[in-house]
Design an enzyme around this catalytic site. Structure first.
Site, mmCIF file in Angstrom:
data_model
loop_
_atom_site.group_PDB
_atom_site.id
_atom_site.type_symbol
_atom_site.label_atom_id
_atom_site.label_comp_id
_atom_site.label_asym_id
_atom_site.label_seq_id
_atom_site.Cartn_x
_atom_site.Cartn_y
_atom_site.Cartn_z
ATOM 1 N N LYS A 85 2.228 -3.364 7.355
ATOM 2 C CA LYS A 85 2.516 -3.543 5.926
ATOM 3 C C LYS A 85 3.959 -3.134 5.622
ATOM 4 O O LYS A 85 4.651 -3.779 4.828
ATOM 5 C CB LYS A 85 1.548 -2.720 5.069
ATOM 6 C CG LYS A 85 0.114 -3.209 5.046
ATOM 7 C CD LYS A 85 -0.065 -4.593 4.455
ATOM 8 C CE LYS A 85 0.165 -4.641 2.954
ATOM 9 N NZ LYS A 85 -0.168 -6.002 2.401
ATOM 10 N N THR A 99 0.826 -1.213 0.000
ATOM 11 C CA THR A 99 0.000 0.000 0.000
ATOM 12 C C THR A 99 0.863 1.268 0.000
ATOM 13 O O THR A 99 2.014 1.239 0.460
ATOM 14 C CB THR A 99 -0.886 -0.018 1.263
ATOM 15 O OG1 THR A 99 -1.459 1.265 1.465
ATOM 16 C CG2 THR A 99 -0.092 -0.350 2.524
ATOM 17 N N ASP A 100 0.263 2.374 -0.439
ATOM 18 C CA ASP A 100 0.963 3.667 -0.361
ATOM 19 C C ASP A 100 1.029 4.180 1.079
ATOM 20 O O ASP A 100 1.784 5.108 1.371
ATOM 21 C CB ASP A 100 0.291 4.713 -1.260
ATOM 22 C CG ASP A 100 -1.169 5.007 -0.920
ATOM 23 O OD1 ASP A 100 -1.738 4.346 -0.020
ATOM 24 O OD2 ASP A 100 -1.747 5.921 -1.562
ATOM 25 N N GLU A 101 0.238 3.565 1.984
ATOM 26 C CA GLU A 101 0.178 4.085 3.362
ATOM 27 C C GLU A 101 1.496 3.906 4.108
ATOM 28 O O GLU A 101 1.724 4.551 5.131
ATOM 29 C CB GLU A 101 -0.992 3.442 4.119
ATOM 30 C CG GLU A 101 -2.300 3.649 3.372
ATOM 31 C CD GLU A 101 -3.562 3.336 4.159
ATOM 32 O OE1 GLU A 101 -3.517 3.348 5.393
ATOM 33 O OE2 GLU A 101 -4.583 3.084 3.506
ATOM 34 N N TYR A 111 -1.881 -0.580 10.991
ATOM 35 C CA TYR A 111 -2.002 -1.238 9.672
ATOM 36 C C TYR A 111 -0.791 -0.927 8.803
ATOM 37 O O TYR A 111 -0.123 -1.839 8.298
ATOM 38 C CB TYR A 111 -3.289 -0.794 8.971
ATOM 39 C CG TYR A 111 -3.308 -1.097 7.486
ATOM 40 C CD1 TYR A 111 -3.325 -2.410 7.026
ATOM 41 C CD2 TYR A 111 -3.284 -0.067 6.530
ATOM 42 C CE1 TYR A 111 -3.315 -2.697 5.656
ATOM 43 C CE2 TYR A 111 -3.281 -0.349 5.170
ATOM 44 C CZ TYR A 111 -3.300 -1.659 4.732
ATOM 45 O OH TYR A 111 -3.281 -1.942 3.379
#
Ligand code: NAD
Ligand code: TYD
Length: 354
Positions: free
Chosen positions: A162, A132-134, A158
């Site tokens: 990741k 993810t970009d997060e 989260y």
């Protein structure tokens, strides 16, 4: 054949459906069927010998070793994860177990399997990790979008879990030579999206006459990509990506949450007007913000375009219209999801805010 993990979830199910619509290469789908896993999403593959479903955990070494030995896949695509930020705030442990420890065990199984391959099978094998970009953290309004060179600065349990999994994947390439690929994608939307996430929640709540809970001031920005475009990016990276490289995937579609919610309301006004003739936007309610809420994500998808020729097929306008249409046409899927544990979660999440 390929082994796909977490393919009873939102993106994985779309990926498998698209994959088998375009090729006859079989897929083994390993999924734990957490609250987010829904085999109903793959109902159209019932009786299709090209889809082999296995109920299990990516962290189960014995199971994964056996699956790899038996089916000898040419690639593993890892979607399996706990994926909802709000859940990670209330209970981070599952995120550490699956996203970090589970990915570690999966990597160990894959490393052992790949180590036993020879010749062309060894050279062409790939492990593709879907991220993810997060992991890059949050941007100010004037920062340039995230490139693959941005430092990792995850802010939620989260995104931290990741990020940890991405680091493990990277390390398995540098240390053991495992031919890995990592994709870091922006927010997805589209069919089969579990209605705890922003867009499907707004559609489902609007139709049910419930309030539409916008966190804080609603001016948080996300970069939205239609799920089918994410799936085509993954296929392209699997086909032509350079082992050890990471690829940012995004739709060049930065929008504040409130604009997304108003767009959904306007489409529903057009496609399924309220019985009283009033606009769905009247149901919008501002609620307490998410703790540690990242203000802005934006993806610079130049690398995947330049090196692999990928770009999204949908604009936000075409993708969101298809999405609203899909939810209107698939109320049975929504009702099936809404039964059981999902109801308790929604009450726990939104009851006290409203
Ligand atoms: P999802 O929550 O809808 O689906 C996750 C799937 O993984 C479910 O079917 C679940 O049962 C399964 N799963 C969970 N733990 C497992 C385990 N230990 N072993 C086997 N299966 C397990 O998630 P999604 O939105 O489809 O996201 C898929 C992947 O894409 C995730 O890795 C996520 O981090 C990443 N991603 C998602 C988005 C997004 O906007 N949804 C954006 C970028 C990246
Ligand atoms: P979400 O779909 O949970 O994805 P993520 O947090 O991974 O980006 O949320 C998207 C954005 O919408 C995020 O800024 C939080 C916000 N949001 C709301 O305002 N209300 C809601 O009910 C939900 C679920 C999200």
């Amino acid at each position: 054949m390929i082994l796909v993990t977490g393919a009873a979830g939102f993106i994985g199910a779309n990926f498998v459906l698209d994959w088998l619509a375009q090729s006859d290469e079989p897929v083994i789908n390993l999924d734990k069927l957490t609250y987010a896993g829904n085999l109903h999403s793959l109902a159209s593959l019932q009786g299709d010998a090209r889809h082999i479903f296995v109920h299990g955990d990516i962290g189960d070494r014995a199971l994964v070793d056996r699956l790899l030995a038996e089916h000898r896949p040419r690639a593993v695509v890892n979607f399996a994860a706990e994926s909802h930020v709000d859940r990670s705030i209330h209970g981070p442990e599952d995120f550490i177990q699956t996203n970090v420890v589970g990915t570690f065990h999966l990597l160990e199984s894959v490393r052992a399997y790949w180590g036993g391959l020879e010749g062309e099978a060894r050279a062409s094998f790939r492990f593709l990790h879907v991220s993810t970009d997060e992991v890059y953290g949050t941007l100010s309004p004037t920062d340039p979008p995230f490139t693959e060179r941005n430092p990792y600065e995850p802010n939620s349990p989260y995104s931290a879990s990741k990020a940890a999994s991405d680091h493990l994947v990277r390390a398995y390439h540098h240390t053991y030579g495992l031919p890995v690929l990592t994709t870091n994608c922006s927010n997805n939307y589209g069919p089969l999206h579990f209605p705890e996430k922003l867009i499907p929640l707004m559609i489902v709540n609007a139709l049910a006459g419930k309030s539409l809970p916008v966190y804080g001031d609603g001016m948080q920005v996300r970069d939205w990509l239609f799920v089918k475009d994410h799936c085509s990016a993954i296929r392209r990276v699997l086909e032509a990506g350079t082992p050890g490289e990471t690829y940012n995937v995004g739709g060049w579609n930065e929008k504040p949450n409130i604009e997304i919610v108003k767009t959904v309301c306007a489409l529903l006004d057009e496609m399924s007007p309220r019985a009283d003739g009033k606009p769905y936007a009247e149901q919008i309610t501002y609620v307490t913000d998410r703790p540690g809420h990242d203000r802005r994500y934006a993806i610079d998808a130049t690398k995947i375009h330049r090196e692999l020729g990928w770009k999204p097929a949908e604009t936000f306008e075409t993708g969101i219209r298809k999405t609203v249409r899909w939810y209107l046409d698939n109320q049975a899927w929504v009702q099936q999801v809404q039964s059981g544990a999902y109801r308790q979660w929604i009450d726990q999440q939104y009851g006290p805010r409203e």
